[in-house]
Design a protein around this motif. Structure first.
Motif, PDB file in Angstrom:
ATOM      1  N   SER A  63      -7.897 106.314  26.495  1.00 29.55           N
ATOM      2  CA  SER A  63      -8.687 105.471  27.197  1.00 29.55           C
ATOM      3  C   SER A  63      -8.818 104.047  27.006  1.00 29.55           C
ATOM      4  O   SER A  63      -8.408 103.653  25.915  1.00 29.55           O
ATOM      5  N   GLY A  64      -9.345 103.240  27.893  1.00 29.56           N
ATOM      6  CA  GLY A  64      -9.317 101.593  27.564  1.00 29.56           C
ATOM      7  C   GLY A  64     -10.251 101.162  26.747  1.00 29.56           C
ATOM      8  O   GLY A  64     -11.452 101.820  26.490  1.00 29.56           O
ATOM      9  N   GLY A  77      -6.256  96.791  38.352  1.00 30.89           N
ATOM     10  CA  GLY A  77      -6.299  97.766  39.415  1.00 30.89           C
ATOM     11  C   GLY A  77      -5.977  99.207  38.876  1.00 30.89           C
ATOM     12  O   GLY A  77      -5.625  99.373  37.587  1.00 30.89           O
ATOM     13  N   SER A  78      -6.560 100.182  39.651  1.00 34.00           N
ATOM     14  CA  SER A  78      -5.919 101.760  39.194  1.00 34.00           C
ATOM     15  C   SER A  78      -4.677 102.318  39.417  1.00 34.00           C
ATOM     16  O   SER A  78      -3.672 101.505  40.065  1.00 34.00           O
ATOM     17  N   VAL A  79      -4.276 103.058  38.608  1.00 32.19           N
ATOM     18  CA  VAL A  79      -2.779 103.846  38.693  1.00 32.19           C
ATOM     19  C   VAL A  79      -3.150 105.174  39.133  1.00 32.19           C
ATOM     20  O   VAL A  79      -3.731 105.835  38.134  1.00 32.19           O
ATOM     21  N   TYR A  80      -2.518 105.779  40.145  1.00 32.72           N
ATOM     22  CA  TYR A  80      -2.756 106.972  40.713  1.00 32.72           C
ATOM     23  C   TYR A  80      -1.307 107.762  40.944  1.00 32.72           C
ATOM     24  O   TYR A  80      -0.290 107.127  41.296  1.00 32.72           O
ATOM     25  N   ASP A  91      -3.616  92.040  35.374  1.00 36.45           N
ATOM     26  CA  ASP A  91      -5.154  91.863  34.933  1.00 36.45           C
ATOM     27  C   ASP A  91      -5.847  91.458  36.073  1.00 36.45           C
ATOM     28  O   ASP A  91      -5.539  90.741  36.923  1.00 36.45           O
ATOM     29  N   GLY A 104     -13.651 103.608  27.248  1.00 32.13           N
ATOM     30  CA  GLY A 104     -13.813 104.609  28.481  1.00 32.13           C
ATOM     31  C   GLY A 104     -13.610 106.098  28.003  1.00 32.13           C
ATOM     32  O   GLY A 104     -13.326 106.682  26.868  1.00 32.13           O
ATOM     33  N   THR A 128      -0.633  97.834  36.331  1.00 30.49           N
ATOM     34  CA  THR A 128      -1.346  96.812  37.238  1.00 30.49           C
ATOM     35  C   THR A 128      -1.579  95.657  36.689  1.00 30.49           C
ATOM     36  O   THR A 128      -1.483  95.682  35.427  1.00 30.49           O
ATOM     37  N   THR A 188      -0.425 111.501  41.891  1.00 30.12           N
ATOM     38  CA  THR A 188      -0.708 112.381  42.720  1.00 30.12           C
ATOM     39  C   THR A 188       0.110 113.261  43.280  1.00 30.12           C
ATOM     40  O   THR A 188       1.318 112.888  43.637  1.00 30.12           O
ATOM     41  N   ARG A 225     -12.058  94.386  37.620  1.00 26.43           N
ATOM     42  CA  ARG A 225     -11.194  95.264  36.830  1.00 26.43           C
ATOM     43  C   ARG A 225      -9.869  95.264  37.313  1.00 26.43           C
ATOM     44  O   ARG A 225      -9.541  94.791  38.410  1.00 26.43           O
TER      45      ARG A 225
END
Length: 205
Positions: free
Chosen positions: A99-100, A64-67, A57, A107, A55, A69, A62
């Motif tokens: 983690s970031g 965006g998230s990456v899912y 910046d 994280g 995603t 599933t 923050r």
């Protein structure tokens, strides 16, 4: 070089940019939904192409998230999510979960089983051909470690389910503290900080 394909949502100069969706249609009453394949081609000379998921910046917020599933099912076991690095004639590829970074704190990395009447275990294997003997198993019953455990520096503290070690335990510096019972097979060695146990200790061999 062959041609490129770009699929892009529309740009916005003031609010939200457009969405780009790539989906297969729902199945009929007696079928399954279609496959979706996202893959690079094989290489004739050198490395094959890479695939990047990411995603953009964030500004004043923050990124965006990456899912990734797997859909729920109505019978049997759930679908698998498999992350596997590539094989090689020398050393296989590495699977890295990181983690970031952060200015104050990086994280967390959290690996946990899903909710259920009986929750599943988290297992660490070094031999995929022998899944019955994991190096480490974490479950509602506590932590089971095979082939020995060595702890340095800050030591290890365990509460509730206790800790069971097969193959010997070695704890250095700040030692080992366990609340909830402690069982060791094939000996225990503790240096410097000593060992504190609440709830009883059992040592065999």
């Amino acid at each position: 070089t062959g041609g490129r394909i770009f699929i892009s949502g529309g740009e916005s100069t003031s609010t939200t940019s457009g969405t780009a969706a790539l989906v297969t249609a729902d199945a009929g009453s007696a079928g399954v939904s279609g496959f979706m394949v996202l893959s690079t081609g094989a290489s004739k000379a050198g490395n094959s192409g890479s695939i990047y998921f990411g995603t953009g910046d964030g500004t004043s917020g923050r990124g965006g998230s990456v899912y990734v599933t797997v859909g729920s099912g109505s019978s049997g076991s759930g679908g698998e999510l498999v992350l596997a690095a590539g094989g090689a004639t020398d050393t296989g590829g590495t699977v890295r979960i990181t983690s970031g970074p952060g200015i104050v704190r990086s994280g967390d990395v959290v690996i946990s089983p899903g909710d259920a009447a009986v929750t599943g275990s988290v297992k660490l294997l070094t031999d995929s051909n022998n899944p019955g003997t994991p190096v480490l198993t974490s479950s509602a019953d506590g932590v089971l470690i095979n082939y020995g455990l060595t702890v340095y520096d800050t030591g290890v503290s365990v509460n509730a389910g206790g800790i069971q070690v097969t193959g010997g335990l070695s704890a250095m510096d700040n030692g080992l503290k366990v609340t909830g019972g402690f069982t060791v097979t094939d000996g225990i060695v503790v240096g410097n900080g000593g060992i504190v146990v609440d709830g009883g200790i059992s040592s065999m061999n």
